[in-house]
Design a protein around this motif. Structure first.
Motif, PDB file in Angstrom:
ATOM      1  N   LEU A 111       0.868  -1.258   0.089  1.00  0.00           N
ATOM      2  CA  LEU A 111       0.080   0.039   0.053  1.00  0.00           C
ATOM      3  C   LEU A 111       0.811   1.400   0.140  1.00  0.00           C
ATOM      4  CD1 LEU A 111      -2.775  -0.949   2.486  1.00  0.00           C
ATOM      5  CD2 LEU A 111      -3.117  -0.866   0.057  1.00  0.00           C
ATOM      6  N   GLY A 112       1.919   1.095   0.748  1.00  0.00           N
ATOM      7  CA  GLY A 112       3.120   2.068   0.457  1.00  0.00           C
ATOM      8  C   GLY A 112       3.497   2.647  -0.783  1.00  0.00           C
ATOM      9  N   ARG A 113       3.552   1.750  -1.682  1.00  0.00           N
ATOM     10  CA  ARG A 113       3.895   1.933  -3.167  1.00  0.00           C
ATOM     11  C   ARG A 113       2.900   2.203  -3.995  1.00  0.00           C
ATOM     12  NH1 ARG A 113       6.926  -2.723  -5.830  1.00  0.00           N
ATOM     13  NH2 ARG A 113       7.318  -0.902  -7.400  1.00  0.00           N
ATOM     14  N   ASP A 114       1.398   1.825  -3.616  1.00  0.00           N
ATOM     15  CA  ASP A 114       0.444   1.863  -4.658  1.00  0.00           C
ATOM     16  C   ASP A 114      -0.360   3.205  -4.265  1.00  0.00           C
ATOM     17  OD1 ASP A 114       0.933  -0.331  -5.703  1.00  0.00           O
ATOM     18  OD2 ASP A 114      -0.493  -1.601  -4.977  1.00  0.00           O
ATOM     19  N   ILE A 115      -0.710   3.487  -2.981  1.00  0.00           N
ATOM     20  CA  ILE A 115      -1.282   4.720  -2.743  1.00  0.00           C
ATOM     21  C   ILE A 115      -0.722   6.025  -3.091  1.00  0.00           C
ATOM     22  CG2 ILE A 115      -2.222   6.116  -0.840  1.00  0.00           C
ATOM     23  CD1 ILE A 115      -2.930   3.301   0.417  1.00  0.00           C
ATOM     24  N   PRO A 116       0.632   6.120  -2.907  1.00  0.00           N
ATOM     25  CA  PRO A 116       1.317   7.361  -3.336  1.00  0.00           C
ATOM     26  C   PRO A 116       1.252   7.322  -5.055  1.00  0.00           C
ATOM     27  CG  PRO A 116       2.805   6.304  -1.585  1.00  0.00           C
ATOM     28  CD  PRO A 116       1.603   5.271  -2.037  1.00  0.00           C
ATOM     29  N   THR A 117       1.365   6.247  -5.622  1.00  0.00           N
ATOM     30  CA  THR A 117       1.390   6.198  -6.959  1.00  0.00           C
ATOM     31  C   THR A 117       0.063   6.739  -7.578  1.00  0.00           C
ATOM     32  OG1 THR A 117       2.634   4.088  -7.224  1.00  0.00           O
ATOM     33  CG2 THR A 117       1.047   4.598  -9.022  1.00  0.00           C
ATOM     34  N   VAL A 118      -1.386   6.768  -7.143  1.00  0.00           N
ATOM     35  CA  VAL A 118      -2.377   7.029  -7.492  1.00  0.00           C
ATOM     36  C   VAL A 118      -2.433   8.667  -7.474  1.00  0.00           C
ATOM     37  CG1 VAL A 118      -3.521   5.079  -6.800  1.00  0.00           C
ATOM     38  CG2 VAL A 118      -3.591   7.104  -5.249  1.00  0.00           C
ATOM     39  N   ARG A 119      -1.229   9.308  -6.700  1.00  0.00           N
ATOM     40  CA  ARG A 119      -1.284  10.692  -6.742  1.00  0.00           C
ATOM     41  C   ARG A 119      -0.293  11.365  -7.586  1.00  0.00           C
ATOM     42  NH1 ARG A 119      -1.771  10.439   0.096  1.00  0.00           N
ATOM     43  NH2 ARG A 119      -4.058  10.646   0.129  1.00  0.00           N
ATOM     44  N   GLU A 120       0.244  10.455  -8.558  1.00  0.00           N
ATOM     45  CA  GLU A 120       1.323  10.868  -9.339  1.00  0.00           C
ATOM     46  C   GLU A 120       0.646  11.045 -10.739  1.00  0.00           C
ATOM     47  OE1 GLU A 120       4.409   8.135  -9.577  1.00  0.00           O
ATOM     48  OE2 GLU A 120       4.775   8.227  -7.261  1.00  0.00           O
ATOM     49  N   PRO A 121       1.160  11.724 -11.827  1.00  0.00           N
ATOM     50  CA  PRO A 121       0.763  11.832 -13.154  1.00  0.00           C
ATOM     51  C   PRO A 121       0.385  10.354 -13.654  1.00  0.00           C
ATOM     52  CG  PRO A 121       2.554  13.421 -12.922  1.00  0.00           C
ATOM     53  CD  PRO A 121       2.428  12.406 -11.630  1.00  0.00           C
TER      54      PRO A 121
END
Length: 665
Positions: free
Chosen positions: A351-361
């Protein structure tokens, strides 16, 4: 004194709860005891065993409270109430018994002096008497004693009287109490957490205890939201899930023993913004799953953790329509994240990888890159389904493909529905009944009998009608025979020979083939077109080659010998094939690992959908699927381990040159 010590009888405590003089502060979790635990508590009190003490809070504040699970509304207290911190399960259970609550119908076997919850057999057995009837204020123990003697209970009149009196005396048993005086809510929350830290409280329970102290009303918000989704057939979106979602929105990671203190320390603005994200995200995501995937119940979702990145993405994105590619990408990622058990281990890390990912372009593209599926087509094979059961993520997928195919119930002719109730409630049915497979001369194992490929979705009434008859019988004998089209919608092969238990393994193989093709078709229907745009392969320097040769054995460690040539230099080294397989499997879950190459430990780097491993002078890279394609090719060309040559190996020292795994010879 900050701690006062006192004692009360059980009857006095029960009366205080009814009078609203003992309340539950918001930090308390819900009532969770089962009837068996309630019966054991009564048994302990009857035998005068210790059953713990109570911890309460005495304060001039008016903290938020939660309702006790007593099935009644307490009176308005005329005195300042006490707030129960430790002992909720016991006192709630006792209040239920003393007030004849439907879920606390504990009965007493007067002959054997045992307790249990009421059942149909105890209702008709004169030895069993209801504990409530003995504890009630107007109980006539003398009359009960006479009735028991008339019923020929195997105990003397004196012994029956003694046992009834001993049971009635429970109301006078004493609980010792500690009253915390002069503490503020923050300190009380800390004490509550410490008191419960060694018990079966989940991280979410402790988090809520701390949150409620600094954000009054949060528990009610969560419970109201959970009730909203329960009414819509999503009961798994409960307080625990919502707390995790709040942590994801505020912290950008999962909820753990480390991160829960950071959530509690967040600002009011951050908590409020996070809560709005969770609510808005769910109200966008659930209809998307319901209407586009036909996931009408949370029971069809193998991992609810896979909802979290999508909840945050949809909760934070601008209020504008979803384009088709993004919508399909969301659904495609969701299906694959469940099939690949994305959050089965190292949940917080993932989740620490995927949640920040959804806030990126390009968030959905990057989520899919985290799964390693860019530039590849995911195909489900019959082998993928081999050995899978109803516990597998493929089981709800088998429902989704049947639903998409318009599968009908085999009794009512209605479309199958995960939210159907009463007589058309859905069940999973063994197509070849267990009775025809057990003790069969072909010795089918329990795993084979319960294989996913032997399960279909039909109503309970149809299931009971079929009972333990063979498909060779019930496919044709229940009124109009099941047509080829009706069976095809459930992906059940029509071939008559496969209906016989003797051909059960052939039946499983054929149904796996049909299901796998349908599942692949479903995945393809949501696969964004841009996923076909594979990354351009790296250029290979002229004269540079890398050759792998697999030497394989069934009983020993299989090895790959790598021969690299660059310019006039040749390097040879080896590594474990099984170690490579394990490394690529770990990479599919986003995990870095190590591989020993030529006697030296080499890191296996995972960067999005790309895996990089240093092999001699080359940094070999490619998608997870490309690595697996290479390994499958090597297995097809494998030589016996006995032919493995003696090697003089040494680790490579020098610069590394990029080399695509797809160019390995």
């Amino acid at each position: 004194m900050p701690v006062e010590k006192t004692e009360r009888s059980i009857k006095m405590l029960i009366d205080q709860i009814s009078a609203g003089e003992i309340k539950l502060p918001e930090i308390q979790r819900g009532y969770v005891w089962q009837p068996t635990q309630v019966a054991k508590l009564i048994d302990s009190l009857y035998r005068e065993y210790p059953s713990g003490s109570l911890l309460l809070w005495k304060t001039g504040e008016t903290p938020l409270t939660r309702d006790a699970a007593i099935g009644a509304t307490p009176q308005e207290s005329t005195v300042p109430p006490l707030y129960l911190l430790d002992g909720q399960q016991r006192l709630t259970s006792l209040h239920r018994i003393f007030n004849n609550h439907d879920d606390a119908q504990i009965v007493f076997d007067i002959e054997n002096e045992t307790f249990q919850n009421q059942s149909s057999s105890t209702k008709n057995d004169s030895r069993w008497i209801k504990v409530y009837d003995v504890l009630r204020d107007d109980a006539d123990l003398f009359e009960m004693q006479g009735n028991l003697l008339d019923a020929d209970v195997r105990a003397s009149s004196k012994e029956i009287g003694r046992r009834l009196s001993k049971l009635a005396a429970i109301k006078n048993r004493i609980y010792y109490m500690e009253l915390l005086v002069g503490f503020g809510y923050d300190e009380i929350a800390q004490i509550f957490v410490r008191v419960n830290s060694g018990r079966a409280l989940k991280t979410t329970d402790l988090t809520l205890a701390m949150l409620s102290a600094r954000w009054p009303g949060i528990l009610q918000k969560l419970e109201d939201e959970a009730a909203y989704w329960t009414q819509r057939h999503y009961p798994d979106l409960d307080v625990t899930f919502l707390t995790r979602a709040l942590a994801g929105a505020v912290l950008g990671r999962g909820l753990s023993t480390w991160s829960h203190s950071r959530l509690v320390a967040a600002t009011d603005d951050a908590l409020n913004a996070g809560w709005k994200t969770v609510q808005r995200g769910l109200r966008h995501l659930v209809p998307l799953l319901k209407e586009n995937l036909k996931i009408t119940s949370s029971a069809l979702i193998p991992s609810h953790m896979a909802l979290l990145p999508l909840v945050i993405f949809l909760g934070e994105r601008p209020d504008m329509p979803l384009d088709t590619e993004t919508r399909d990408g969301i659904l495609y990622w969701f299906l694959l994240a469940n099939l690949r058990n994305r959050y089965s281990s190292s949940t917080d890390t993932m989740l620490g990888r995927d949640i920040p990912t959804v806030r990126e372009p390009e968030p959905i593209r990057k989520l899919l890159a985290n799964l390693g599926v860019i530039g590849t087509r995911i195909e489900i094979t019959p082998q993928d389904l081999t050995g899978k059961t109803r516990e597998s993520a493929y089981f709800p997928l088998s429902y989704l493909v049947a639903k998409k195919a318009g599968a009908l119930d085999w009794w009512f002719g209605t479309e199958i529905s995960a939210i159907a109730e009463d007589h058309i409630k859905l069940e999973h049915h063994h197509i070849h009944p267990q009775a025809t497979l057990k003790n069969h001369p072909k010795r089918y194992s329990k795993a084979e009998i319960n294989d996913l490929a032997n399960l279909a979705f039909i109503s309970g009434k149809a299931n009971r009608k079929i009972s333990d008859r063979s498909p060779s019988v019930y496919f044709v004998d229940d009124g109009p025979p099941l047509t080829k089209e009706e069976l095809a919608a459930h992906f059940v092969p029509y071939d008559e020979p496969l209906r016989d238990a003797a051909s059960y393994r052939e039946f499983l193989a054929e149904r796996r083939r049909l299901l796998a093709a349908a599942m692949t078709e479903l995945l393809d229907s949501f696969r964004p077109t841009w996923l076909t745009q594979a990354a351009a392969p790296a250029e290979v320097q002229p004269g540079s080659t890398l050759e792998f040769v697999l030497y394989q054995s069934r009983w020993d460690i299989s090895k790959i010998v790598a021969t690299a040539r660059v310019d006039d230099v040749t390097w040879t080294g080896s590594f474990s094939f099984d170690g490579l397989v394990a490394a690529i499997d770990a990479a599919s879950n986003g995990l870095d690992s190590d591989l020993e190459v030529a006697g030296q430990t080499t890191p296996v780097q995972v960067e999005g959908d790309t895996v990089k491993i240093a092999v001699g002078p080359y940094l070999v890279s490619g998608t997870i699927e490309a690595w697996r394609d290479m390994m499958a090719h090597e297995q097809d060309q494998a030589l016996p381990l006995s032919q493995l040559p003696n090697l003089e190996e040494a680790p490579w020292i020098g610069e590394l040159i990029a080399f695509p795994v797809s160019s390995v010879e």
